[in-house]
Design a protein around this motif. Structure first.
Motif, PDB file in Angstrom:
ATOM      1  N   LYS A 190      31.047  30.517  24.730  1.00  0.00           N
ATOM      2  CA  LYS A 190      29.763  30.340  24.961  1.00  0.00           C
ATOM      3  C   LYS A 190      28.967  31.492  25.041  1.00  0.00           C
ATOM      4  N   GLN A 191      29.277  32.433  25.722  1.00  0.00           N
ATOM      5  CA  GLN A 191      28.647  33.696  26.170  1.00  0.00           C
ATOM      6  C   GLN A 191      28.413  34.212  24.617  1.00  0.00           C
ATOM      7  N   TYR A 192      29.049  34.451  23.827  1.00  0.00           N
ATOM      8  CA  TYR A 192      29.176  35.105  22.611  1.00  0.00           C
ATOM      9  C   TYR A 192      27.988  34.418  21.571  1.00  0.00           C
ATOM     10  N   GLU A 193      28.260  33.131  21.773  1.00  0.00           N
ATOM     11  CA  GLU A 193      27.080  32.245  20.811  1.00  0.00           C
ATOM     12  C   GLU A 193      26.027  32.289  21.406  1.00  0.00           C
ATOM     13  N   ALA A 194      25.746  32.385  22.767  1.00  0.00           N
ATOM     14  CA  ALA A 194      24.426  32.518  23.406  1.00  0.00           C
ATOM     15  C   ALA A 194      23.794  34.061  22.970  1.00  0.00           C
ATOM     16  N   ALA A 195      24.611  35.017  22.941  1.00  0.00           N
ATOM     17  CA  ALA A 195      24.227  36.501  22.583  1.00  0.00           C
ATOM     18  C   ALA A 195      23.681  36.494  21.151  1.00  0.00           C
ATOM     19  N   GLN A 196      24.296  35.550  20.249  1.00  0.00           N
ATOM     20  CA  GLN A 196      24.054  35.443  18.855  1.00  0.00           C
ATOM     21  C   GLN A 196      22.541  34.986  18.702  1.00  0.00           C
ATOM     22  N   ALA A 197      22.467  33.755  19.698  1.00  0.00           N
ATOM     23  CA  ALA A 197      21.129  33.038  19.568  1.00  0.00           C
ATOM     24  C   ALA A 197      19.960  33.983  19.964  1.00  0.00           C
ATOM     25  N   ILE A 198      20.303  34.539  21.203  1.00  0.00           N
ATOM     26  CA  ILE A 198      19.189  35.285  21.700  1.00  0.00           C
ATOM     27  C   ILE A 198      18.706  36.436  20.813  1.00  0.00           C
ATOM     28  N   GLN A 199      19.770  37.110  20.144  1.00  0.00           N
ATOM     29  CA  GLN A 199      19.437  38.172  19.090  1.00  0.00           C
ATOM     30  C   GLN A 199      18.590  37.521  17.990  1.00  0.00           C
ATOM     31  N   ALA A 200      19.078  36.350  17.596  1.00  0.00           N
ATOM     32  CA  ALA A 200      18.284  35.885  16.204  1.00  0.00           C
ATOM     33  C   ALA A 200      16.915  35.674  16.837  1.00  0.00           C
ATOM     34  N   SER A 201      16.632  35.059  17.951  1.00  0.00           N
ATOM     35  CA  SER A 201      15.309  34.708  18.531  1.00  0.00           C
ATOM     36  C   SER A 201      14.287  35.876  18.634  1.00  0.00           C
ATOM     37  N   VAL A 202      14.850  37.129  18.905  1.00  0.00           N
ATOM     38  CA  VAL A 202      13.963  38.304  19.076  1.00  0.00           C
ATOM     39  C   VAL A 202      13.723  39.118  17.949  1.00  0.00           C
ATOM     40  N   ALA A 203      14.381  38.791  16.710  1.00  0.00           N
ATOM     41  CA  ALA A 203      14.575  39.756  15.640  1.00  0.00           C
ATOM     42  C   ALA A 203      12.808  39.894  15.328  1.00  0.00           C
ATOM     43  N   GLY A 204      12.148  38.693  15.197  1.00  0.00           N
ATOM     44  CA  GLY A 204      10.895  39.045  14.709  1.00  0.00           C
ATOM     45  C   GLY A 204       9.855  39.632  15.640  1.00  0.00           C
ATOM     46  N   SER A 205      10.316  40.048  16.972  1.00  0.00           N
ATOM     47  CA  SER A 205       9.621  40.883  17.867  1.00  0.00           C
ATOM     48  C   SER A 205       9.964  42.426  18.295  1.00  0.00           C
ATOM     49  N   CYS A 206      11.228  42.655  17.739  1.00  0.00           N
ATOM     50  CA  CYS A 206      11.737  43.798  17.942  1.00  0.00           C
ATOM     51  C   CYS A 206      11.760  44.709  16.670  1.00  0.00           C
ATOM     52  N   GLN A 207      11.715  46.052  17.066  1.00  0.00           N
ATOM     53  CA  GLN A 207      11.557  47.007  16.046  1.00  0.00           C
ATOM     54  C   GLN A 207      12.972  46.981  14.934  1.00  0.00           C
ATOM     55  N   MET A 208      14.046  46.676  15.714  1.00  0.00           N
ATOM     56  CA  MET A 208      15.267  46.584  15.230  1.00  0.00           C
ATOM     57  C   MET A 208      16.251  46.131  16.212  1.00  0.00           C
ATOM     58  N   VAL A 209      17.102  44.925  15.498  1.00  0.00           N
ATOM     59  CA  VAL A 209      18.242  44.197  16.034  1.00  0.00           C
ATOM     60  C   VAL A 209      19.570  44.603  15.035  1.00  0.00           C
ATOM     61  N   MET A 210      20.641  44.756  15.704  1.00  0.00           N
ATOM     62  CA  MET A 210      21.810  44.939  15.051  1.00  0.00           C
ATOM     63  C   MET A 210      23.195  44.658  15.943  1.00  0.00           C
ATOM     64  N   ARG A 211      23.820  44.144  14.847  1.00  0.00           N
ATOM     65  CA  ARG A 211      25.084  43.611  15.472  1.00  0.00           C
ATOM     66  C   ARG A 211      26.309  44.635  14.977  1.00  0.00           C
ATOM     67  N   ALA A 212      27.016  45.134  15.625  1.00  0.00           N
ATOM     68  CA  ALA A 212      28.048  46.073  15.144  1.00  0.00           C
ATOM     69  C   ALA A 212      29.365  45.812  15.696  1.00  0.00           C
ATOM     70  N   ASN A 213      30.505  45.797  14.873  1.00  0.00           N
ATOM     71  CA  ASN A 213      31.797  45.721  15.561  1.00  0.00           C
ATOM     72  C   ASN A 213      32.270  47.051  15.642  1.00  0.00           C
ATOM     73  N   VAL A 214      32.065  47.463  17.085  1.00  0.00           N
ATOM     74  CA  VAL A 214      32.678  48.723  17.471  1.00  0.00           C
ATOM     75  C   VAL A 214      34.321  49.015  17.323  1.00  0.00           C
ATOM     76  N   THR A 215      34.808  48.105  17.363  1.00  0.00           N
ATOM     77  CA  THR A 215      36.536  48.212  17.236  1.00  0.00           C
ATOM     78  C   THR A 215      36.626  48.613  16.000  1.00  0.00           C
ATOM     79  N   GLN A 216      36.255  47.615  14.774  1.00  0.00           N
ATOM     80  CA  GLN A 216      36.468  47.893  13.558  1.00  0.00           C
ATOM     81  C   GLN A 216      35.579  48.871  12.726  1.00  0.00           C
ATOM     82  N   ASN A 217      34.752  49.590  13.587  1.00  0.00           N
ATOM     83  CA  ASN A 217      33.588  50.388  12.942  1.00  0.00           C
ATOM     84  C   ASN A 217      32.811  50.000  11.814  1.00  0.00           C
ATOM     85  N   GLN A 218      32.251  48.912  12.014  1.00  0.00           N
ATOM     86  CA  GLN A 218      31.512  48.151  10.898  1.00  0.00           C
ATOM     87  C   GLN A 218      30.212  47.806  11.426  1.00  0.00           C
ATOM     88  N   ILE A 219      29.063  47.876  10.670  1.00  0.00           N
ATOM     89  CA  ILE A 219      27.671  47.309  11.010  1.00  0.00           C
ATOM     90  C   ILE A 219      27.856  45.826  10.095  1.00  0.00           C
TER      91      ILE A 219
END
Length: 296
Positions: free
Chosen positions: A165-194
């Motif tokens: 639920k927390q992960y889904e909420a974080a995805q939803a929040i990030q999608a909702s602010v994409a239009g008002s932020c300079q940049m939004v990014m999701r990165a897999n730190v473990t796998q070293n992937q953007i």
């Protein structure tokens, strides 16, 4: 006495002219019954959260004995457990899990290595509890038994559901602010992937790259040496993984940045670290906003 002549099924034994084949058979059956009784009694008394099930004549798997530990697991006692657990044992499994467990059970051959499963079982309060089980089936004479050992994983499953639920909420929040932020990014730190880059004016150009490459690109656009050093240390993959392991999942940094061919301005980068449900990979949800007006 002597060993008489060969006959079908073995040699006919006689003592003073008496056929003792039936006597030997009776003794063998007594030994088998004694062994069987000892085995079942041993399983019943093992200090484990377990149930010994027996296959009835109609092919229904029914409870045979319950350990005290199992009774406590479901909030029962030896005196009242059969009020809840009686008849078809699979009816005590959560309806959503029942078909899968039935299929697994009947695919598992007798005397194979123990099989494992995760599902929910009913408790005395009427609620369901998540368990992880190991089970093995065997014959005692002509009777089929199944010995099941349970591990309570209810708290772990509840934590997993909370994480989803927390992960889904974080995805939803990030999608909702994409239009008002300079940049939004999701990165897999473990796998070293953007995994995703969005926003009104992303600092990172489109294209596949590793997190390490993306960080170096951002650092190359920081005009101040102190910002490059500070961000390079705090935002590196080892630093983020270490922060998550130490329970620090929130990071805010401000620095001056000069995008390629653009003006220099103050940026605030907020990073939320979360564990991805299922894989356990550490994911960084990052948002960057222009905070130059706050610096005036």
């Amino acid at each position: 006495g002597y060993a008489g002549p060969e006959k079908d099924g073995g040699r006919l034994y006689e003592i003073v002219g008496m056929d003792v084949t039936n006597l030997i058979d009776r003794q063998a059956k007594k030994l088998e019954a004694r062994y069987s009784s000892t085995l079942l009694e041993t399983l019943r008394n093992l200090p484990s959260i377990s149930v010994l099930y027996h296959m009835a004549e109609d092919g229904v798997l029914v409870p045979h004995t319950f350990s005290d530990e199992f009774c406590r697991l479901i909030g029962c006692t030896q005196e009242n457990v059969r009020e809840l657990y009686h008849g078809d044992s699979f009816m005590m499994v959560h309806p959503e899990d029942r078909t899968g467990i039935l299929s697994l059970y009947w695919q598992h051959d007798v005397n194979e290595r123990p099989a494992t499963a995760v599902y929910r079982i009913i408790t005395h309060s009427g609620t369901y509890k998540w368990v992880s089980v190991n089970f093995v089936s065997f014959f005692v004479g002509a009777e089929r038994y199944t010995y099941v050992v349970y591990t309570d994983i209810d708290a772990l499953k509840q934590q997993e559901e909370k994480l989803v639920k927390q992960y889904e909420a974080a995805q939803a929040i990030q999608a909702s602010v994409a239009g008002s932020c300079q940049m939004v990014m999701r990165a897999n730190v473990t796998q070293n992937q953007i995994e995703q880059v969005d926003g009104t004016a992303p600092v990172l150009p489109s294209g596949d790259r590793t997190y390490d490459e993306a960080l170096q690109l951002v650092l190359s656009r920081l005009p101040r040496e102190q910002d490059r050093r500070r961000c390079g240390e705090a935002m590196s993959r080892p630093a983020l993984l270490r922060a998550m392991a130490e329970g620090s999942s929130h990071l805010v940094m401000e620095y001056q940045i000069r995008p390629h061919g653009g003006r220099t301005f103050w940026m605030q980068m907020t990073t939320h670290l979360m564990q991805r449900p299922g894989s356990g990979d550490i994911i960084a949800f990052q948002t960057a906003v222009d905070v130059s007006h706050d610096r005036i």
